[in-house]
Design a protein around this motif. Structure first.
Motif, PDB file in Angstrom:
ATOM      1  N   LEU A 191     -77.186 -38.893  24.537  1.00  0.00           N
ATOM      2  CA  LEU A 191     -76.269 -39.467  23.550  1.00  0.00           C
ATOM      3  C   LEU A 191     -76.613 -40.916  23.255  1.00  0.00           C
ATOM      4  N   ARG A 242     -76.785 -42.097  12.034  1.00  0.00           N
ATOM      5  CA  ARG A 242     -76.329 -40.704  12.134  1.00  0.00           C
ATOM      6  C   ARG A 242     -76.280 -40.254  13.596  1.00  0.00           C
ATOM      7  N   TYR A 243     -77.230 -40.701  14.383  1.00  0.00           N
ATOM      8  CA  TYR A 243     -77.269 -40.407  15.815  1.00  0.00           C
ATOM      9  C   TYR A 243     -76.016 -40.958  16.498  1.00  0.00           C
ATOM     10  N   GLU A 276     -73.019 -38.740  15.535  1.00  0.00           N
ATOM     11  CA  GLU A 276     -73.049 -37.429  16.187  1.00  0.00           C
ATOM     12  C   GLU A 276     -72.819 -37.519  17.693  1.00  0.00           C
ATOM     13  N   SER A 277     -72.904 -38.721  18.266  1.00  0.00           N
ATOM     14  CA  SER A 277     -72.683 -38.900  19.700  1.00  0.00           C
ATOM     15  C   SER A 277     -71.240 -39.203  20.043  1.00  0.00           C
ATOM     16  N   ARG A 315     -67.720 -34.638  18.918  1.00  0.00           N
ATOM     17  CA  ARG A 315     -68.929 -34.010  18.380  1.00  0.00           C
ATOM     18  C   ARG A 315     -69.909 -33.665  19.498  1.00  0.00           C
ATOM     19  N   ALA A 316     -70.067 -34.577  20.444  1.00  0.00           N
ATOM     20  CA  ALA A 316     -70.994 -34.339  21.548  1.00  0.00           C
ATOM     21  C   ALA A 316     -70.587 -33.108  22.356  1.00  0.00           C
ATOM     22  N   ASP A 341     -68.909 -30.529  21.197  1.00  0.00           N
ATOM     23  CA  ASP A 341     -69.230 -29.361  20.364  1.00  0.00           C
ATOM     24  C   ASP A 341     -70.717 -29.013  20.465  1.00  0.00           C
ATOM     25  N   HIS A 342     -71.562 -30.039  20.425  1.00  0.00           N
ATOM     26  CA  HIS A 342     -73.004 -29.799  20.522  1.00  0.00           C
ATOM     27  C   HIS A 342     -73.358 -29.203  21.890  1.00  0.00           C
ATOM     28  N   SER A 391     -72.470 -25.618  21.993  1.00  0.00           N
ATOM     29  CA  SER A 391     -73.386 -24.839  21.161  1.00  0.00           C
ATOM     30  C   SER A 391     -74.678 -24.517  21.897  1.00  0.00           C
ATOM     31  N   ASP A 448     -78.073 -34.812  15.974  1.00  0.00           N
ATOM     32  CA  ASP A 448     -77.127 -34.135  16.854  1.00  0.00           C
ATOM     33  C   ASP A 448     -77.800 -33.609  18.118  1.00  0.00           C
ATOM     34  N   ARG A 451     -76.769 -27.178   8.253  1.00  0.00           N
ATOM     35  CA  ARG A 451     -75.769 -28.125   8.768  1.00  0.00           C
ATOM     36  C   ARG A 451     -75.986 -29.541   8.249  1.00  0.00           C
TER      37      ARG A 451
END
Length: 411
Positions: free
Chosen positions: A57, A92-93, A96-97, A101-102, A104-105, A108, A354, A409
């Motif tokens: 992250l 963006r990094y 997404e961190s 969101r982290a 969720d990633h 996944s 992400d 995405r």
């Protein structure tokens, strides 16, 4: 020449994908401009990171960010001249961190992480390469109580996922690795495994692929062209027409995507390694010096010193600052012998903000498939992503939900 499927890119990701497709009855051709495993797959730390549920992250601590801004930490550096090129990716990094969101990633990618070692072990057994596997875990060592406390908390966070860790104080660390002369304490991640020669593993998979009738050709992905009944690509052996095409081009994936009209927030993190004779060091498993930002791994070639991340343009001149600084730290940690090569190796990690790969079909090009962007986990995810991709391409029910990895995405 014709084939059912052509896989562009013969790193560990591409070779594993080709094997899985071949197993499902496809006539597969593997294409690369160089030999197999000679690019990014050549220079990793050799970890099959079974414990890496949570992605790497972007830090959110303001004080730490301030130190990064002046290149004050060895684990990550950037080139001022290249900042305009990768600043949008970093933003963006950062987004997404965010914690939600982290998580969720992480959820996944969890099915892939859970199956990553099992899938490699199956391929290794078939390829006669199980001797390259060490199931000894890896160490993350810390030099002070504050960082050790943070490390213990991170280790505890993965226990609910059924993962095993051992918390080692300084005496226990010396018992596990007697040649380590520094370290306040460590976390021993027990579930991951490591490879003693990552390129040898890629070549073993390639040998199995060829023994089963697969073809390996030299060619350049820049020659890729859609055709009326598939995709064409030029090779040294002559033109090839394939009904389906898989892009496994790692840090060069954006160069193939752009002519096809796909724009994604793609970047590379560069890294370096150098080998040393073991000397008086008896290191038996990979060890990450968390507070100094480098990793040592025993390899067939000697002890491999690998750096953290360097944010720079893919083709900018090498900057050996990280590897030279890391060597100074490493020699204090363990008694390394002489350098085996004078010029360090440099490679690039293909990254999305992400920290998830792109895996699945191209939305506007029937028969075109993607399998790239595995960031720090190309070796880790190669076999399991090859399986998931092959299941999707052959109409099987995927063992994991591929939706989070779709290129759509990014809009």
């Amino acid at each position: 020449m014709k084939a059912d499927v052509a896989v562009l890119g013969a790193g560990i990701v591409g070779v594993a994908a080709a094997l899985h497709l071949q197993t499902r009855g496809r006539d597969v051709v593997l294409i690369d401009r160089r030999g197999a495993g000679e690019e990014t797959s050549f220079g990793n730390a050799g970890l099959i990171e079974r414990a890496s549920i949570f992605p790497y992250l972007f830090p959110r601590d303001v004080k730490k960010l301030a130190v990064y801004a002046v290149n004050g930490l060895n684990e990550a550096r950037y080139n001022w001249r290249d900042l305009p090129a990768f600043a949008p990716f970093l933003l963006r990094y950062f987004i997404e961190s965010a914690p939600r969101r982290a998580l969720d990633h992480a959820l996944s990618v969890r099915p892939l992480i859970e199956a990553c070692l099992d899938e490699h072990e199956k391929l290794m057994a078939q390829a006669g390469a199980s001797n390259l596997l060490r199931k000894t875990g890896w160490l993350k060592l810390f030099r002070g109580e504050q960082s050790f406390a943070q490390g213990r908390a991170a280790a505890e966070a993965i226990r609910p996922f059924g993962l095993n860790v051992a918390i080692l104080d300084a005496p226990a660390l010396r018992q596990v690795e007697p040649s380590l002369r520094e370290g306040f304490g460590a976390v021993h991640y027990l579930d991951p495994a490591s490879i003693s020669d990552p390129q040898a593993l890629t070549l073993a998979y390639l040998k199995l692929f060829e023994a089963r009738g697969g073809r390996f050709l030299r060619g350049d992905a820049a020659s890729l062209r859609p055709a009326s009944d598939g995709y064409g690509v030029a090779t040294v052996e002559g033109p090839l027409l394939a009904r389906e095409m898989v892009l496994c081009l790692g840090p060069w994936s954006d160069l193939a995507l752009a002519p096809l009209g796909y724009q994604i927030p793609f970047a590379v993190k560069r890294g370096y390694h150098r080998h040393f004779h073991a000397g008086d060091s008896s290191l038996s498993r990979p060890a990450l010096d968390a507070d100094r930002g480098y990793l040592l791994a025993p390899m067939a070639q000697g002890i491999r010193l690998t750096t953290g991340a360097e944010f720079a343009r893919r083709d900018s001149a090498p900057d050996f600052t990280q590897i030279e600084t890391s060597e100074v730290f490493a020699r204090k940690l363990t008694p390394l012998g002489e350098r085996i090569e004078q010029t360090p190796w440099m490679g690039c990690r293909p990254c999305l903000p992400d920290m998830l790969p792109v895996l699945g079909p191209a939305p506007r090009h029937k028969g075109l498939w993607f399998n790239f962007g595995h960031q720090h986990h190309g070796l880790t995810l190669a076999a399991v992503c090859g399986r998931l991709l092959a299941e999707m391409m052959t109409g099987e029910t995927p063992f994991a939900d591929p939706t989070p990895f779709a290129i759509e995405r990014f809009g």
